[in-house]
Design an enzyme around this catalytic site. Structure first.
Site, short mmCIF file in Angstrom:
data_model
loop_
_atom_site.label_atom_id
_atom_site.label_comp_id
_atom_site.label_asym_id
_atom_site.label_seq_id
_atom_site.Cartn_x
_atom_site.Cartn_y
_atom_site.Cartn_z
N CYS A 1 0.77 -1.23 0.00
CA CYS A 1 0.00 0.00 0.00
C CYS A 1 0.81 1.30 0.00
O CYS A 1 0.74 2.09 -0.94
CB CYS A 1 -0.95 -0.02 1.18
SG CYS A 1 -0.22 -0.73 2.67
N HIS B 1 -1.69 7.41 3.97
CA HIS B 1 -0.68 6.36 4.05
C HIS B 1 0.72 6.77 3.62
O HIS B 1 1.56 5.93 3.34
CB HIS B 1 -1.14 5.13 3.23
CG HIS B 1 -1.03 3.87 4.04
ND1 HIS B 1 -0.96 2.62 3.49
CD2 HIS B 1 -0.98 3.70 5.37
CE1 HIS B 1 -0.87 1.72 4.45
NE2 HIS B 1 -0.88 2.35 5.60
#
Lengths: 520, 520
Positions: free
Chosen positions: B78, B141
């Site tokens: 990710c 993120h």
């Protein structure tokens, strides 16, 4: 019949018949085109997720028709699958199995003695009696001895071969497979009908031309018809015509797929051009899963486990599309559990006929599915030879037996599940789980990877119903006489009908029947 | 600029700006909607072959736009994937990797010290400078410390969280992850933003509303915008709102997919309704492959090998669709090798801007692909941490290194390739093949099952060119300073900006930096 409709009333019909040779009996009835692929996998079509996306005509067929992602063959091997399609009955009933050994796939190589029994009623026979004109183009595979041929079992015309196009043979120890036009052979594979080592062959183009010519003739005569287009370019040895060779991202297998997809486009466009598309149901499917053992020469079964020869999803889930402009709404998807055997009942019903009532028919009518997308309760039975290996009820699949192939065959290099190993599932022993079947949820787990534990509440709530389905099925089962037990070199295609005219008759060896060996 | 076009001329623009608050700088420029899924697999969409066929809106998006089946993330995990998307640069360049150990996937858990370096230019920054208004909805993120936040790196608005929605935590040993509205937190997961054990959560609905509100506002102001819709319902723990719970054939994972698909439909329909669809490029994709280790709680990678965390196709091939009515022709398929990093260059170009010239940008402009379906030469590099594991050139993929995970991790139950074992390929040792890479043809063999033998003519003809690509890449490579080496409990989301107003500040523990452990 008291219809006063000009086209279907006896008088009107007589006039039409006189003018166009139409069969009055059937006037106004829908046409049927069944396009059955050979060893093509569920995952080979763009619309079913192949990354190469090389099937624009099939993808369009799906966009204009109905996709049936939960559609099955009745068997993971060619001959039994095709016999079941045409008879509407499981191979265990119609005799297309062997009990020489337990749970073995049998088929019709050219030394097979048996074939489709006369007692089996094939839906082409019913259609024919009702006035349809029927043609099979391609592979028959229900017995190569003349009494089993298509023209004896409901077809008016045939262009193709009784067996797989294996070879080339030497015509001494083994004859090359004959190609028939109707009742007589017109040549042999690798002789008059070339398949080069390079994979070049114009067979698919011939099969397309034969289809178009047949459709045009019937349309001109206003003659209802069944076309069973049983082409085989995706069965080893793979082939494609020069124009398609080397055009696919996928190599020769993809070339074959592309040419077949092209053929589908040609056929559907012809139906449109002739304005009979709105009176024609076309169904595309395959006889069994992709031949994973053929590695890059075999098809793709998408996310499904293993392939041809197995009763895992990869062996029997088929890339199915139904198409009938004006009747089937475009772009529909139906998750109806379906079977190739359903074509028997569906087509018979759509032709206004009644299926035979003197026997169990396993196929159900999918009329409601196709036209109204209404769900119908039904169970899928996964047989391998004489054994009921697995059962699907709703999203649940229970394996009573698991087997890929023997460790001896596997060690010789025959791998039905390349790269796939599921403990206790992809077994090389025939493993009996019938007292506590292995349970999978195909919705959450289409790849049959994650066993639902017998101790779980889910297993306990689901399994009794499945066991009941199995009991019901087995209680009503009267296995047919197995037709695929005996082999004999003498019955090979030495002297097929018509060989005299071509000077291609070969003296057969003396008869020496033996029990066939089915290794898988 | 000497344009006399009323809408873009300085005078016209000033009038428009005065009336509608539009930013003149950017007037007339296209809008961008990037819909990035979390752990969704290539095979999860109907149009990419999922048998459940539960993504009607995405299937329609593809039918109206362009399918890109050969599109990749820059990383199988990710954070690095997202950093690469936004910076247009491989993680090895932008610093989103770790070299604490060899070939390990690193990301940004909430104890990570690092984040996106200020030196990295994200394409939202370039768009913002050119007058765009940018919003990220969902998971950032790229670092949870305030200096790394989206509003410091090119976004005007944010609704979402800095980290994955793991939890619930006790707010003593570990704080629950905060949810931000712009610069300040507005609550925490499992507290103000519920995710129930049952999987029920209305987060996706909130993310949809936030998107619609943002789009409506920008459209009303004639304000060019970037919407980065980084939703995360398909990342564990899975969630869906009550309306969608239990509606999928696939269980909770499918419920999440269905709700996201619904959201895609809502967003695209809103663009149409506002008549800005013909001025908006929408791209759908995912950050990495489906989390196969999550079993039935993870996504499907279709026919591809393994999944998230790996450099096999299942780990990095993404379900990508591009959509721009009037500009991208409907129903197109492009096999262009593409990367999420290409969005950087493509969007910058479409906004009439120039990518930075002081650094290597790995993304290429796909303008030609999208509008003319013209092929562009490009290589795909598959990195895991600090190691170049594999390379794709055309249909060929060469593995320099193979690794799934350590046998210790595997024995603990973490399986990145459930049911899949390819000898020498799905290795549990980090295996160095760099002197003689493992070669696959992804056209014939998308599942990376059938090695092309080094002794073969094919290998010999193909490999030198691939080796040259590798050498060229490595010669030009100046690895960025690794940002994901250090972890510290003190940097967790104890007292995020805005916590005072909510009375949700927690005293952090003393700083104790340690080298992070990356097991995979």
């Amino acid at each position: 019949m008291i219809s006063v409709n000009k086209m279907t009333s006896p008088l009107g019909c007589a006039i039409i018949a006189a003018l166009f040779f139409a069969n009055c009996h059937a006037a106004g009835k829908p046409n049927f085109v069944i396009m059955l692929m050979d060893d093509m996998g569920w995952g080979d079509l763009g619309v079913y997720g192949h990354p190469a996306k090389e099937t624009p005509n099939l993808d369009k067929m799906a966009a204009d028709g109905m996709l049936l992602p939960d559609f099955y063959s009745a068997n993971p091997l060619c001959s039994p699958s095709r016999a079941a399609l045409l008879s509407g009955r499981l191979p265990i009933r119609n005799g297309f199995y062997s009990n020489n050994d337990h749970a073995r796939n049998a088929y019709t190589p050219q030394n097979i003695v048996g074939g489709i029994p006369d007692e089996e009623i094939l839906f082409p026979e019913l259609l024919q009696q009702a006035g349809y004109r029927n043609k099979i183009i391609g592979k028959w595979h229900l017995g190569q001895q003349p009494r089993y041929h298509p023209l004896k079992h409901g077809f008016n015309e045939w262009f193709g071969a009784p067996n797989c196009h294996f070879g080339p043979f030497d015509d001494k120890k083994t004859p090359n497979i004959p190609v028939y036009k109707d009742a007589d052979m017109v040549g042999r594979y690798y002789e008059e009908f070339k398949i080069e080592k390079s994979g070049e062959s114009n067979l698919t183009q011939i099969y397309i031309s034969e289809a178009i010519e047949f459709i045009e003739k019937q349309a001109a005569a206003d003659q209802p018809f069944l076309l069973y287009w049983a082409v085989d370019a995706t069965h080893q040895p793979l082939y494609a015509s020069r124009k398609f060779l080397g055009t696919s991202k996928r190599g020769l297998y993809g070339d074959a797929v592309r040419e077949l997809d092209f053929g589908v486009g040609v056929i559907l466009n012809k139906l449109k051009q002739l304005n009979i598309d709105t009176n024609t149901l076309a169904v595309f499917s395959s006889d069994n899963g992709g031949a994973t053992y053929a590695k890059t020469q075999g098809g793709s079964n998408g996310p499904f486990l293993c392939g041809k020869q197995t009763t895992f999803e990869g062996g029997m889930r088929e890339p199915t599309i139904a198409w009938w402009p004006g009747r089937i709404k475009p772009g529909k998807v139906s998750h109806q559990l379906g079977s190739l055997m359903d074509l028997f009942t569906t087509l018979v019903e759509l032709a206004g006929l009644t299926p035979p009532s003197d026997r169990i028919i396993d196929g159900i009518s999918l009329k409601q599915t196709l036209f109204d997308n209404k769900p119908i309760n039904r169970t899928i039975f996964y047989y391998r030879g004489d054994e009921l290996m697995a059962v699907r009820v709703g999203q649940y699949k229970a394996h009573r037996w698991t087997w890929t192939n023997s460790i001896e065959e596997f060690n010789k290099g025959t791998d039905f599940c390349p790269g796939e190993i599921i403990a206790n599932v992809t077994t090389h022993d025939q493993t009996n789980h019938s007292s506590q079947p292995l349970l999978f949820h195909l919705g959450r787990d289409p790849g049959e990877k994650y066993l639902i534990k017998p101790a779980s509440a889910e297993y306990k709530s689901v399994m009794p119903g499945i066991m009941q389905e199995i009991s019901k099925h087995q209680a009503a089962l009267m296995p047919g006489k197995p037709q695929l037990n005996w082999c004999d070199k003498a019955v090979m295609n030495w002297s097929p009908p018509g060989c005299e005219k071509l000077n291609k008759c070969i003296t057969p060896p003396p008869s020496a029947p033996v029990l066939c060996t089915w290794p898988h």
